[in-house]
Design an enzyme around this catalytic site. Structure first.
Site, mmCIF file in Angstrom:
data_model
loop_
_atom_site.group_PDB
_atom_site.id
_atom_site.type_symbol
_atom_site.label_atom_id
_atom_site.label_comp_id
_atom_site.label_asym_id
_atom_site.label_seq_id
_atom_site.Cartn_x
_atom_site.Cartn_y
_atom_site.Cartn_z
ATOM 1 N N CYS A 1 1.058 -1.225 0.034
ATOM 2 C CA CYS A 1 -0.063 -0.165 -0.292
ATOM 3 C C CYS A 1 0.789 1.335 -0.075
ATOM 4 C CB CYS A 1 -0.831 -0.221 1.354
ATOM 5 S SG CYS A 1 -1.870 -1.888 1.527
ATOM 6 N N ALA A 2 1.673 1.668 -1.148
ATOM 7 C CA ALA A 2 2.588 2.295 -1.075
ATOM 8 C C ALA A 2 2.334 3.855 -1.085
ATOM 9 C CB ALA A 2 3.518 2.103 -2.408
ATOM 10 N N GLY B 1 4.656 6.800 -1.493
ATOM 11 C CA GLY B 1 5.993 6.348 -1.474
ATOM 12 C C GLY B 1 6.918 6.663 -0.480
ATOM 13 N N GLY B 2 6.255 7.294 0.720
ATOM 14 C CA GLY B 2 7.153 7.673 1.774
ATOM 15 C C GLY B 2 7.819 6.711 2.654
ATOM 16 N N ASP C 1 -0.066 0.155 -5.513
ATOM 17 C CA ASP C 1 -1.020 0.893 -4.849
ATOM 18 C C ASP C 1 -2.382 0.558 -5.736
ATOM 19 O OD1 ASP C 1 -1.371 2.731 -2.112
ATOM 20 O OD2 ASP C 1 -2.914 3.114 -3.666
ATOM 21 N N ASP D 1 0.745 -1.265 4.908
ATOM 22 C CA ASP D 1 0.314 -0.077 5.654
ATOM 23 C C ASP D 1 -0.970 0.417 5.233
ATOM 24 O OD1 ASP D 1 0.367 2.199 6.803
ATOM 25 O OD2 ASP D 1 1.687 3.409 5.499
ATOM 26 N N CYS E 1 -2.189 3.820 10.647
ATOM 27 C CA CYS E 1 -2.091 5.212 11.686
ATOM 28 C C CYS E 1 -3.096 5.126 12.538
ATOM 29 C CB CYS E 1 -1.461 6.264 10.764
ATOM 30 S SG CYS E 1 -2.467 6.466 9.483
#
Length: 396
Positions: free
Chosen positions: A210-211, A214-215, A234, A282, A335
């Site tokens: 789940c890029a 791209g962080g 993604d 993520d 998050c």
């Protein structure tokens, strides 16, 4: 603009933000930016003052208010000096009347607070809405934490993050030439801890499922010294397209991007089945750990949206597990500080996948608290965004 006119503009912007929150519209930052484009006469001081009013009012109101004025009146109770600006002048807000309704104040609605992980007590509430610092991550391909200390001498090292450097809120770091040169990225400490927890090494085959923009992909490239095969995926074309120019700036030359069609992820990743040494999931979530940065997210979360996030998370962690080679590792991260998205989601995964085990001891000393089979990071305890993560090892 007069101070009263700034306040009235803030109320109008809050009207739009509250409506978007109820209807699933654009995020607050986008609405604010569009409002400022429509008011080109507003100078830089005006914009800063309006932004402060808007976000202070969002932080004060625990849920989407009936109107922007109701949110601002709630803020007046905290900042009474603002009351004088309700002066009824040509461009200012009308005077306050005794019977006007105010938005409810507090961190969030009680039903939402009830969903928090048990580790998140009332002692965390203030930190969850405080203005976040600006965290940088040195790009090891081109730089180091020591270099950042020279570029930004007013900052400080982030505990447990060897590449991290912390600056005051809203520092204009991206205006520095070092950013254009790819020497650092803006990245909250929680994301830096999560990227390091994946336990990557040079020579590995790695999937960031789940890029997004791209962080974390770039953090992985940095940690592996640009010497790992990285596939960044993604389903959102616009977000994924941001990665390639960022990778070029960072010197991350071994990143491949792959746009996935929703519902066809497994088929489109068939060549990676059982092959990856590391997989990062993520997953999309409520964002409840990021309220410091996006406080209006409190206004957007509904039971239906949370259920959709939960279903997506379960699907993605299962897809990611299929990509992991025997003995390889998957890092699940959200998050979020909500139990159903964190520890409960991983417990369900382990029940569905006998033989998989949860790792321990992969965070820096003093960072995070054990939460079921994973760890929870919180603003009050760890000085970073709220984050749940769990590292899982596949059976050999």
């Amino acid at each position: 603009m007069t101070p009263a006119a700034r306040l009235q503009t803030s109320i109008e912007i809050l009207d739009a933000i509250a409506a978007a929150a109820r209807e699933g519209g654009a995020p607050a930052d986008a609405i604010f930016a569009e409002a400022m484009r429509a008011r080109r006469y507003a100078g830089s001081k005006d914009r800063r003052a309006i932004r402060a009013h808007v976000y202070d009012a969002i932080r004060a109101a625990r849920s989407a208010p009936a109107s922007g004025r109701a949110a601002m009146l709630a803020l007046v109770d905290v900042q009474p000096d603002l009351a004088a600006l309700f002066d009824g002048s040509g461009y200012g807000p009308a005077p306050i009347t005794d019977d006007e309704a105010r938005a409810e104040t507090g961190l969030a609605a009680g039903a939402l607070i009830d969903l928090f992980d048990a580790l998140v007590g009332e002692d965390e509430h203030e930190a969850m809405l405080a203005r976040a610092p600006l965290d940088l991550r040195a790009n090891r391909i081109k730089s180091s934490q020591g270099d950042l200390s020279h570029l930004f001498p007013d900052g400080e090292a982030i505990p447990g993050a060897p590449d991290g450097w912390r600056l005051p809120p809203e520092t204009a770091a991206v205006q520095h030439p070092g950013y254009a040169e790819g020497r650092f990225e803006v990245q909250d400490a929680a994301s830096q801890y999560a990227s390091a927890a994946l336990d990557t090494a040079a020579g590995q085959a790695i999937v960031d499922l789940c890029a997004g923009g791209g962080g974390k992909t770039l953090a992985i490239a940095s940690l592996t010294g640009n010497d790992a095969e990285i596939l960044a995926c993604d389903t959102n074309r616009a977000r994924l397209q941001q990665l390639q120019p960022r990778a070029e700036r960072a010197g991350a030359t071994r990143v491949e991007t792959r746009l996935l069609n929703p519902g066809q992820e497994r088929a489109m990743l068939d060549d990676w089945q059982g092959r990856a040494d590391r997989v990062f999931v993520d997953a999309p979530c409520s964002g409840s750990g990021t309220w410091r940065r996006s406080p209006e997210l409190r206004w957007r979360l509904t039971p239906a949206r949370l259920d959709r996030h939960r279903a997506d998370q379960a699907k993605l962690i299962d897809i990611g597990a299929d990509l992991v080679a025997p003995g390889g590792k998957l890092l699940y991260a959200v998050c979020s500080i909500i139990t159903r998205e964190g520890r409960a989601q991983v417990d369900d995964f382990l029940n569905r996948h006998p033989g998989w085990t949860a790792d321990a001891g992969y965070l820096p000393e003093g960072i995070g608290r054990a939460a079921g089979a994973g760890f929870l990071l919180t603003p009050g305890h760890d000085g970073c965004d709220g984050f749940f993560l769990a590292r899982l090892t596949s059976p050999c």
